[in-house]
Scaffold this motif. Structure first.
Motif, PDB file in Angstrom:
ATOM      1  N   CYS A  33       1.292  -1.459   0.234  1.00 39.74           N
ATOM      2  CA  CYS A  33       0.627   0.270   0.197  1.00 39.74           C
ATOM      3  C   CYS A  33       0.957   1.235  -0.255  1.00 39.74           C
ATOM      4  N   ALA A  52      -4.216   1.202  -2.727  1.00 43.41           N
ATOM      5  CA  ALA A  52      -3.310  -0.842  -2.585  1.00 43.41           C
ATOM      6  C   ALA A  52      -4.267  -1.072  -4.057  1.00 43.41           C
ATOM      7  N   ARG A 102      -4.938  -1.671   3.636  1.00 50.45           N
ATOM      8  CA  ARG A 102      -4.977  -0.109   3.086  1.00 50.45           C
ATOM      9  C   ARG A 102      -5.524   0.856   4.573  1.00 50.45           C
TER      10      ARG A 102
END
Length: 122
Positions: A33, A52, A102
Motif C-alpha cells: 500500500c 492499494a 489500506r
C-alpha cells in the motif's frame, strides 16, 4: 533497500492545483500500500490518501478535491490536489507499507520519503 522520492510541491494560491509524484525504488513486494501523508507545523502527521491495487482511501478533509493514482508499472504514485485551501499547507510525505491492507495510520508504514513542501496562500 526501499527508497521513495517525492517531487511536485510548491506554493500556490487558494483554489489552485498541484500534483505530487512519488517514485519507489528497490522493492519487489507483490502486496503493498502506498500513500500520502502530511504534517503541518505543530501538528501530528496525518493520512491524506492511500492506494492499494485498484482501491483508494481518502481523509474526509480532502475528499472530492484530491485524487491518488498510480502508473501502469505501479512504481509511481501521484496525488492530484485541486481547490487547495490554506489549511492544506504542510510537508507532504510519501509512504509505503508492505501489506495490501489500506490504512491512513502513519505508524503502520515502514518506508518514507524525504517530504515535499506544499504552501497555499489565501
Amino acid at each position: 533497500q526501499v527508497q521513495l522520492v517525492e517531487s511536485g510541491g510548491g506554493s500556490v494560491q487558494a483554489g489552485g492545483s498541484l500534483r505530487l509524484s512519488c517514485a519507489a525504488f528497490g522493492y519487489a513486494y507483490s502486496m503493498y500500500c502506498m500513500g500520502w501523508f502530511r504534517q503541518a507545523p505543530g501538528k501530528e502527521r496525518e493520512g491524506v490518501a492511500i492506494i492499494a491495487g485498484a482501491r483508494s482511501t481518502y481523509a474526509d478533509s480532502v475528499k472530492g478535491r484530491f485524487t491518488i493514482s498510480q502508473d501502469g508499472t505501479k512504481n509511481t504514485v501521484y496525488l492530484t490536489m485541486n481547490n487547495l485551501k490554506p489549511e492544506d499547507t504542510a510537508m507532504y510525505y510519501c509512504a509505503l507499507r508492505v501489506n495490501g491492507l489500506r490504512s491512513l495510520r502513519p505508524d503502520s508504514y515502514g518506508y518514507w520519503g524525504q517530504g515535499t513542501q506544499v504552501t497555499v496562500s489565501s
